[in-house]
Enzyme design. Structure first.
Site, PDB file in Angstrom:
ATOM      1  CG  ASN A 180      34.714   5.342  -7.903  1.00  0.00           C
ATOM      2  OD1 ASN A 180      33.871   6.162  -8.246  1.00  0.00           O
ATOM      3  ND2 ASN A 180      35.497   5.546  -6.850  1.00  0.00           N
ATOM      4  CE  LYS A 203      27.376  12.397 -17.513  1.00  0.00           C
ATOM      5  NZ  LYS A 203      27.527  10.980 -17.306  1.00  0.00           N
ATOM      6  N   PRO A 204      24.475   9.612 -13.738  1.00  0.00           N
ATOM      7  CG  PRO A 204      23.463   7.503 -13.937  1.00  0.00           C
ATOM      8  CD  PRO A 204      23.180   8.981 -14.060  1.00  0.00           C
ATOM      9  CB  SER A 255      38.877  13.495 -12.752  1.00  0.00           C
ATOM     10  OG  SER A 255      38.282  14.400 -13.682  1.00  0.00           O
ATOM     11  CD  GLU A 276      34.793  12.019  -2.394  1.00  0.00           C
ATOM     12  OE1 GLU A 276      35.394  11.102  -2.989  1.00  0.00           O
ATOM     13  OE2 GLU A 276      33.892  11.829  -1.569  1.00  0.00           O
ATOM     14  CG  LEU A 277      37.372  17.456  -7.027  1.00  0.00           C
ATOM     15  CD1 LEU A 277      38.029  18.771  -7.369  1.00  0.00           C
ATOM     16  CD2 LEU A 277      36.335  17.074  -8.080  1.00  0.00           C
ATOM     17  CB  CYS A 310      38.379   9.310  -4.325  1.00  0.00           C
ATOM     18  SG  CYS A 310      36.919   9.201  -3.276  1.00  0.00           S
TER      19      CYS A 310
END
Length: 539
Positions: A180, A203-204, A255, A276-277, A310
């Site tokens: 995002n 790892k994008p 997520s 960070e979720l 987020c």
């Protein structure tokens, strides 16, 4: 998906922004794709991954995918490069960040095209990634020396013990970043790791790998050793665990469900992790709020990047006494937002990024309407604009049993709730397992700060949606509860990538019986000394 109600269709559709004239294919030619793809650590042992432009559905790139063996090789290359990098003075490492800052501002149009092509967001929202990334580069470029300097600490025995706290790099950071915000959440999070003396294996998300690869090229141009930042691409369930398996520390954004798995794997190896979720962020509009400013702020807080961030607001609590007046203003502004996919400034909102996101947004809205919710604005997909466009949507009359009430939508949908007292508003805002960001609006900023202290979120914005707290890069940003662990930005944002090391030097006398003291006499002397130190208020 079917239309939801005749009432929602009668609301009127959002206007369409004028086209920009340039196509995705012309802005992101295959020659550029092939050049950037050479930055992926991959041997060609896996089938290429095909990505599509959300704005049009056309094929954007075919990218080589990394295998688990490629991930191992990436860590080996990064680990060798990290040793020489860590040996450099902090100022020399930080200087790379400052040069990157200038290059990014100069060449921003290149990456704005890539971000739009890969995510479908409006150009202004793509620019916020440039803004956030350059702010982080400037901050850590200037402040890293201070964050990482040795600090004198109180020794075991005053005068006789000299203690110094030093910060040492973790080694190689395993970074897993989402789709995002492909610039800010890849290179933006990597910058403090580099300043602290680490290497990074990133790892994008495959959908937005080109943006990360472009940022890697720019950092190398700014002076970063090429092997210090490795990029691997592949399916999350395959490549993600391999990154965690080899990392000395894991930085994950994504997520909550995946974050739990990452945390478990990292814990099994006894390595640290920052996560960070998700979030189900609330905005509170108090009775004394400036309704014009609150309505404008709500539009930004709910619909920037089509709600796919987020820290976006998904729950809107409004004092009953001003609810009708506020909602009239908010709905009018929401219906006026211009949708568009041109690769230029002008659109107020772009598209969603994937069919999965569109399905979730459509399902949440349709189920809520069938259960009795009312659409105040939006509520429909816009396939005539592109395959993944959905109107910015306001839902009223949402009840707890509706999925949109508690589940993260991650799209341009906000639910409205009325409250009578501040205590009720705080209680309802906190009634979620998440705790990432919140917003409140009042003319009495002192009162606003007092209410903010009662909200269980990592960041709280008074008279702003999210940008004020997120943009304050010297302060920590992160979540409580199921919104994550650890913080980015500020001291925590760089110190998480380091190990604390204490170097203590003992002088003149040992911390043990000496000079002919018996064990009993030694204990008596230290007992007297400890009492004296407390009386003298020595820490």
């Amino acid at each position: 998906m079917t239309d939801i109600t005749a009432e929602s269709r009668s609301i009127g559709r959002n206007p369409v922004a004028p086209g920009a004239g340039r196509t995705v294919a012309s802005a992101v030619p295959q020659s550029l794709v092939r050049r950037l793809a050479r930055g992926i650590t991959a041997t060609g042992g896996a089938e290429p991954a095909v990505t599509r432009a959300p704005l049009t559905g056309e094929v954007l790139a075919e990218l080589p995918q990394s295998t688990t063996e490629d991930v191992k090789v990436a860590f080996e290359l990064a680990r060798r490069a990290q040793q020489a990098w860590a040996a450099l003075p902090v100022r020399r490492r930080a200087a790379v960040l400052l040069r990157f800052h200038d290059l990014l501002l100069k060449r921003q149009d290149e990456v704005l095209d890539l971000i739009q092509a890969e995510t479908g967001k409006a150009r202004l929202h793509a620019f916020t990634e440039v803004l956030a990334t350059t702010m982080a580069a400037r901050h850590y470029g200037r402040a890293a020396v201070g964050y990482l300097r040795d600090r004198r600490r109180g020794g075991a025995v005053p005068v006789l013990t000299k203690a110094v706290e030093a910060r040492r790099p973790k080694g190689v950071i395993g970074q897993i970043s989402p789709w995002n915000y492909p610039l800010e959440l890849s290179v933006g999070d990597a910058l403090p790791a580099f300043a602290a003396g680490n290497a990074v294996v990133n790892k994008p998300d495959t959908q937005t790998a080109l943006t990360a690869l472009w940022a890697r090229e720019l950092l190398i141009e700014a002076g970063l050793p090429a092997d210090l930042w490795q990029i691997v691409v592949g399916e999350g369930p395959v490549v993600g665990p391999a990154v965690v398996e080899h990392a000395d520390y894991v930085a994950f954004t994504g997520s909550t469900a995946t974050g739990r798995e990452v945390a478990q794997r990292a814990a099994g190896r006894l390595v640290g992790a920052s996560l960070e979720l998700g979030g189900k962020n609330a905005m509170l509009v108090l009775a004394d709020a400036d309704l014009e400013k609150a309505a404008e702020g709500a539009v930004r807080a709910c619909f920037d990047s089509a709600g796919q961030l987020c820290i976006a607001v998904e729950r809107l609590f409004v004092h009953r006494s001003v609810a009708d007046a506020f909602l009239a203003r908010f709905a009018e502004r929401t219906r006026a937002l211009r949708l568009g996919g041109g690769l230029a400034y002008g659109a107020d909102m772009g598209s969603l990024v994937s069919a999965r996101q569109l399905e979730t947004v459509s399902r949440h809205v349709e189920e809520a309407v069938k259960a009795g919710a009312t659409v105040l604005a939006g509520g429909q997909a816009r396939p005539e604009l592109g395959p993944l466009f959905y109107e910015p949507t306001i839902l009223d009359g949402v009840t707890p049993e509706m999925a949109v009430c508690a589940e993260e939508t991650f799209g341009p949908v906000v639910s409205v709730y009325r409250f009578d007292t501040e205590e009720e508003a705080v209680e309802r805002a906190n009634a979620t397992s998440y705790g990432l960001n919140s917003s409140l609006w009042t003319k009495d900023t002192r009162r606003g700060r007092a209410i903010a202290a009662r909200l269980r979120t990592g960041t709280v914005n008074v008279n702003e949606g999210y940008a004020a707290a997120y943009g304050s890069v010297a302060s920590p940003m992160g979540g409580m509860g199921e919104s994550g662990l650890g913080r980015r930005h500020g001291a925590e944002g760089i110190l998480r990538y380091t190990e604390g090391q204490t170097i203590a030097t003992q002088r003149l006398l040992p911390i043990a019986p000496s000079l002919g003291l018996s064990d009993e006499k030694f204990a008596a002397v230290f007992t007297t000394s400890l009492r004296a130190l407390k009386a003298l208020r020595i820490k």
